[in-house]
Enzyme design. Sequence first.
Site, PDB file in Angstrom:
ATOM      1  N   TRP A 222       0.842  -1.197   0.000  1.00 45.14           N
ATOM      2  CA  TRP A 222       0.000   0.000   0.000  1.00 45.14           C
ATOM      3  C   TRP A 222       0.879   1.251   0.000  1.00 45.14           C
ATOM      4  CZ3 TRP A 222      -5.498  -0.465   0.588  1.00 45.14           C
ATOM      5  CH2 TRP A 222      -5.938  -1.791   0.752  1.00 45.14           C
ATOM      6  N   TYR A 236      -3.860 -11.261   7.155  1.00 45.80           N
ATOM      7  CA  TYR A 236      -5.217 -11.767   7.001  1.00 45.80           C
ATOM      8  C   TYR A 236      -5.547 -12.737   8.132  1.00 45.80           C
ATOM      9  CZ  TYR A 236      -4.546 -10.024   2.238  1.00 45.80           C
ATOM     10  OH  TYR A 236      -4.273  -9.248   1.150  1.00 45.80           O
ATOM     11  N   TYR A 274      -7.837   2.817   1.381  1.00 47.69           N
ATOM     12  CA  TYR A 274      -8.202   2.554   2.780  1.00 47.69           C
ATOM     13  C   TYR A 274      -7.822   3.753   3.630  1.00 47.69           C
ATOM     14  CZ  TYR A 274      -9.103  -0.330   6.908  1.00 47.69           C
ATOM     15  OH  TYR A 274      -9.642  -0.842   8.061  1.00 47.69           O
ATOM     16  N   TYR A 276      -6.847   4.730   7.497  1.00 45.60           N
ATOM     17  CA  TYR A 276      -6.479   4.225   8.819  1.00 45.60           C
ATOM     18  C   TYR A 276      -6.990   5.132   9.936  1.00 45.60           C
ATOM     19  CZ  TYR A 276      -3.205   0.808   6.830  1.00 45.60           C
ATOM     20  OH  TYR A 276      -2.644  -0.260   6.167  1.00 45.60           O
ATOM     21  N   CYS A 350     -26.657 -14.962   5.495  1.00 47.48           N
ATOM     22  CA  CYS A 350     -26.359 -16.259   6.097  1.00 47.48           C
ATOM     23  C   CYS A 350     -26.411 -16.196   7.615  1.00 47.48           C
ATOM     24  CB  CYS A 350     -24.999 -16.773   5.628  1.00 47.48           C
ATOM     25  SG  CYS A 350     -23.646 -15.617   5.863  1.00 47.48           S
ATOM     26  N   HIS A 771     -18.749 -15.695   6.234  1.00 49.19           N
ATOM     27  CA  HIS A 771     -19.897 -16.572   5.988  1.00 49.19           C
ATOM     28  C   HIS A 771     -20.225 -17.376   7.242  1.00 49.19           C
ATOM     29  CE1 HIS A 771     -22.682 -18.897   3.575  1.00 49.19           C
ATOM     30  NE2 HIS A 771     -22.127 -20.025   3.971  1.00 49.19           N
TER      31      HIS A 771
END
Length: 809
Positions: A222, A236, A274, A276, A350, A771
């Site tokens: 980035w 992640y 993005y 911050y 869901c 999900h």
Amino acid sequence: MELEACLDVLQHNINAINLPNAFSNVFNRECVLSFDTPFSEDGLYTNLKTYEAFGKDWVQQDRIKNSSNVYLLQKWKKVEKEQEEDENEMKDEAPTKLALGVEGGFKLDSQKYDIIKDYYLAIFIGNEEYNFKYQPVVNNEVPDEMDELFNVLPEKYKLVLDAIITHDDAAEQKQAEQWEEVRPESKYAIKDLDRLQDSPFVVSANPDDWECADSGMKKNIWLNLHTGYIGSGRKYFDGSGGTGAAENHFKETGGIYPLVVKLGTITPLGADVYSYAPDEDKMVNDPYLEEHLAFWGINMKEMTKTDKTMTELDIALNMNFQSRILEEGSEAAIVNGPELCGLQNLGNSCYCNSVFQTLFATEDFKMRYYDEQLLLNAPGNPANDLQTQLAKLAFGLYSEKYSTNVNEDGSASISPRMIKTLLGGNHVDFGSKLQQDAHEYYQYVLEQLSRYDIGHGNKANDISFAFKYEVENRKLCNQSNKVNYSYIEENTLAFNVPLDKATNIEAACAWEDKEKLRLAMPVNERGAQEDKVVLEIPFEDVIDFNFETEVIDDFYSSATKAKGTANITRRFRSFPKYLCVQLRRYVLDGIAVKKIDASIPFPEQLDLENYRGTGLQDDEEELPEEVIEADQNIVNNLTMMGFSENACKRAALAVDNSNADAAINWLMGHLDDPDINDPVGPQKVDNNQAVDNEKLMMLTAMGISENHASEGLKATNGDIERAIDWCFSHEEINNMNVDQQQEGPEYQDGPGKYELFSMISHLGRNPGSGHYVAHVKKNGKWYLFNDETVKESIETPLDSGYLYFYKRI
């Protein structure tokens, strides 16, 4: 004779029908009392007077209730589209947009099938039904084929029929087929962007040279639009991703340069940006991105995409659930039938589906809502009546009519659109199309059911009490050995994860160290990532950790009139019929949500009797009540600033006589209180819980009232995260437009021995994305409920859940 009789009926009803406008609630896609649609064998009838829709089984009831004899009848069928020459290329094309039904998004049925739509004007005379084929007028062109009736049909009927056919369905106005992620414009993305003066960073004109200044990574990097620094993104949820260098740079430069753009996602059409900034901390839109990139020598119009966008990463989560949770690779068979009916995903729904499948797996929900009388006695406007829509959902899940109407893959499903829309209402989260936390939704649904029963004078049958219980909090003052008992109501037993109890800490740490070394290597020299070592924690250690005695400091003892330590022990005062256990896998790490990946096998049989409270014992002495008066020194300091003495006393007492600064801060926020200048006397000391004013301010800054925030902190022993959950899942009593004097139900106390019957699992970085699926045990066998698909569960992953639901044995 039939034509004349039908014309007489039409003429008799002509003054009762009106043309719907844009604000009318028109139902033309689904029955308000069942899941019949235009695709059902007998079609769907829409009342021309009320605009409500009914399946064949319910139209006679509506005729009697509303004295109606004229309906629009729709009968549709799907015909698979013929394959085009390039279909093989198109069908494998992956979505590039987190959207439904738009170019680059997930495909809808309407893009796979041609839909043949037949319309009829249905006229009822006695027990006879006469259907006349109708074709709507399109662009003022008269249809070629019309039944004889339409040559003499009053123009008003044609206008009403056309308006109903083309009107947006009321249940779909908030849950549209076509939804798309919308990123807000950042308030920091101004034309003349604030930039770091004399920045030492230079951005190469060659994209091949771009790499993280910290790790050398070339993916997930980035560019800070203010400073020119290039750093890798956050790690992640699965351990992959970056080192967080871009965010660290934002913090190291004073937290004033928040905007970053993901290199590799830049195209002439845009890029991932993005912010911050703590008040944004999300994906945003930069309207001046082309200019901001040009400042660093990047020509946006010449750029091509070389890295996955954040949307594509989210899509990967929604499409490729490569996890034991979904039991992929097993030979589990798709099933259907009563109680094995799936729920269609309406676009990030869901979390609703998993909660509905769990609640309707209980005997209480079946007994309460699987009752045809609830539908036969439905009030006017049944689409907006919660009890009616829950009964409709019960018949959809329990009966054979829809659960045996199978698709090509053997699954059967219904659409929970009406109940989701009704429950969501104008709620800021659950009324949106975004993913939400299933636990928060579970609590919200129970709250709405309780409010419905109380509001309809039926508090004694409040079904939410099957999930509620009382917690006993025992405080032992270590100075005086005297005790205080307090009790709070809960519907969830929340377990924190004791990471230090893992049996394989060394192996997990070794994997982390090895992975850090791998990421520090040049990209072209790194090998493949080894399988992540997940922490393994015995369930017994989890339960012991969460029920162990807690020692608190700064406890004011009314017995010694001094502050010291106290021991707090939490136990059950009563046990609920159904117990929800939340494993808190998601915790705040600074301002970001971090997922705890740990394997914790939950037992199918659970005995909690050892954790039942005892109440005040004969050999225990209670802490005495005490009153305190406002500290006169604090009052004097504040009155010198021009405030009334009564207001200053209130401020001092509100902050427990801590100091003048805290008192003035409280006073400035309460100057508009109607009783601020009223006389105030000594106040009782609350031995139950002293509310931390800093935590109180954090909650009120989120829009929670001070009284409600205080109750939340008291109810959760000052745990700020649990207090937030408590406040958002418990309505304020003074805002409830209900009769609070009704006789309520008793807590359904009984033995604390349970059997697991449902588990809701989550795949994703945080509970508001990714999900949800549910594993539900029915008749001694586990099944996987994954939206519209229900499968047998071969190896139920009891160690990977987020919410566990137990029923009393």
